[in-house]
Design an enzyme around this catalytic site. Structure first.
Site, PDB file in Angstrom:
ATOM      1  N   HIS A 195      39.525  57.770  37.371  1.00 50.92           N
ATOM      2  CA  HIS A 195      39.648  59.348  38.512  1.00 50.92           C
ATOM      3  C   HIS A 195      41.569  59.345  37.766  1.00 50.92           C
ATOM      4  CE1 HIS A 195      37.219  58.694  41.565  1.00 50.92           C
ATOM      5  NE2 HIS A 195      36.879  60.224  41.713  1.00 50.92           N
ATOM      6  N   LYS A 208      27.101  64.371  50.264  1.00 48.14           N
ATOM      7  CA  LYS A 208      27.700  62.177  50.367  1.00 48.14           C
ATOM      8  C   LYS A 208      27.838  62.152  51.877  1.00 48.14           C
ATOM      9  CE  LYS A 208      29.413  62.207  45.580  1.00 48.14           C
ATOM     10  NZ  LYS A 208      30.765  61.761  45.123  1.00 48.14           N
ATOM     11  N   ARG A 249      30.198  61.580  33.473  1.00 47.42           N
ATOM     12  CA  ARG A 249      29.733  60.348  33.122  1.00 47.42           C
ATOM     13  C   ARG A 249      29.006  59.936  32.414  1.00 47.42           C
ATOM     14  NH1 ARG A 249      31.473  58.673  38.945  1.00 47.42           N
ATOM     15  NH2 ARG A 249      30.137  60.410  39.259  1.00 47.42           N
ATOM     16  N   SER A 257      33.034  55.666  43.438  1.00 46.48           N
ATOM     17  CA  SER A 257      33.626  55.260  44.518  1.00 46.48           C
ATOM     18  C   SER A 257      32.765  54.581  45.088  1.00 46.48           C
ATOM     19  CB  SER A 257      34.269  56.035  45.396  1.00 46.48           C
ATOM     20  OG  SER A 257      34.917  57.137  44.716  1.00 46.48           O
TER      21      SER A 257
HETATM   22  P1  ADP Z   1      32.893  64.718  43.948  1.00 43.63           P
HETATM   23  O1  ADP Z   1      32.515  64.200  45.612  1.00 43.63           O
HETATM   24  O2  ADP Z   1      33.000  66.035  43.448  1.00 43.63           O
HETATM   25  O3  ADP Z   1      32.028  64.557  42.850  1.00 43.63           O
HETATM   26  P2  ADP Z   1      34.015  62.270  43.110  1.00 43.63           P
HETATM   27  O4  ADP Z   1      35.623  61.745  43.748  1.00 43.63           O
HETATM   28  O5  ADP Z   1      33.194  61.569  43.047  1.00 43.63           O
HETATM   29  O6  ADP Z   1      34.110  63.752  43.917  1.00 43.63           O
HETATM   30  O7  ADP Z   1      34.700  62.621  41.542  1.00 43.63           O
HETATM   31  C1  ADP Z   1      35.257  63.387  41.432  1.00 43.63           C
HETATM   32  C2  ADP Z   1      35.643  64.008  39.554  1.00 43.63           C
HETATM   33  O8  ADP Z   1      35.650  63.063  38.894  1.00 43.63           O
HETATM   34  C3  ADP Z   1      33.945  64.660  39.056  1.00 43.63           C
HETATM   35  O9  ADP Z   1      34.079  65.574  38.293  1.00 43.63           O
HETATM   36  C4  ADP Z   1      33.523  63.494  38.669  1.00 43.63           C
HETATM   37  O10 ADP Z   1      32.015  63.617  37.118  1.00 43.63           O
HETATM   38  C5  ADP Z   1      35.204  62.251  38.345  1.00 43.63           C
HETATM   39  N1  ADP Z   1      35.041  61.249  38.329  1.00 43.63           N
HETATM   40  C6  ADP Z   1      33.808  60.273  39.123  1.00 43.63           C
HETATM   41  N2  ADP Z   1      34.602  59.115  38.230  1.00 43.63           N
HETATM   42  C7  ADP Z   1      34.826  59.084  37.229  1.00 43.63           C
HETATM   43  C8  ADP Z   1      35.173  57.864  36.047  1.00 43.63           C
HETATM   44  N3  ADP Z   1      35.199  56.901  36.888  1.00 43.63           N
HETATM   45  N4  ADP Z   1      35.027  58.556  35.059  1.00 43.63           N
HETATM   46  C9  ADP Z   1      35.548  60.288  34.692  1.00 43.63           C
HETATM   47  N5  ADP Z   1      35.601  60.774  35.842  1.00 43.63           N
HETATM   48  C10 ADP Z   1      34.924  60.605  36.681  1.00 43.63           C
END
Ligand code: ADP
Length: 159
Positions: free
Chosen positions: A17, A41, A91, A128
């Protein structure tokens, strides 16, 4: 002045992130990081205010970033903030499928565009969910979480 919103669940925020936030902050004048609730989720481990604190800590040196939280649809938040586009990360191929659906729906509802940034290859495996699993087995999170929040996240997750 171009404004963007990077929405996510951040439960908890990871190095992936943070990398995306750093890169996105260079592509716009103002970057909002929106902490929301993802209804598809499971119940989140961290409260909204805990996540807000964590994201604020890891982004404190990014001058044009502002952390906010929102309830409801991402596009409603985007309209309130009058942002020019949404930022999301990709990803894997499975991200692509889900993100396509969301981007189409968001564009249909409001006309807003979504810009996608590819995950850095060193973080493409990070999620996460994975962090929660690792912490559950009491393994340190050094390779996955920014150092400034490692202790707080580990303590919350290890029980
Ligand atoms: P959501 O539930 O909205 O998907 P997340 O916190 O899981 O929320 O992800 C938020 C954004 O961050 C998404 O666009 C996801 O693809 C991106 N993201 C999550 N992990 C990574 C990572 N390791 N590298 C790049 N982008 C990421």
């Amino acid at each position: 002045m171009k404004k963007a919103l990077f929405p996510g669940t951040f439960d908890p925020p990871t190095l992936g992130h943070l990398d995306l936030i750093q890169r996105a902050s260079k592509l716009c004048d103002k970057l909002y990081i929106g902490i929301g609730h993802n209804s598809s989720k499971n119940k989140p481990l961290f409260t909204l205010s805990e996540k807000e604190e964590l994201v604020k800590t890891i982004t404190k040196d990014i001058r044009n970033a502002e952390v906010i939280s929102f309830s409801g649809l991402v596009v409603e938040c985007a309209q309130e903030l009058k942002v020019d586009y949404l930022i999301r990360g990709l990803r894997t191929f499975s991200d692509f499928e889900y993100e396509c659906q969301m981007a189409f729906a968001n564009n249909k509802m409001t006309g807003i565009e979504t810009l996608f940034l590819m995950a850095d290859s060193q973080y493409a495996h990070l999620s996460s969910t994975l962090i929660k699993e690792i912490a559950h087995y009491k393994h340190r999170l050094t390779d996955f979480i920014p150092a400034s929040i490692e202790e707080a996240v580990f303590n919350k997750l290890k029980d």
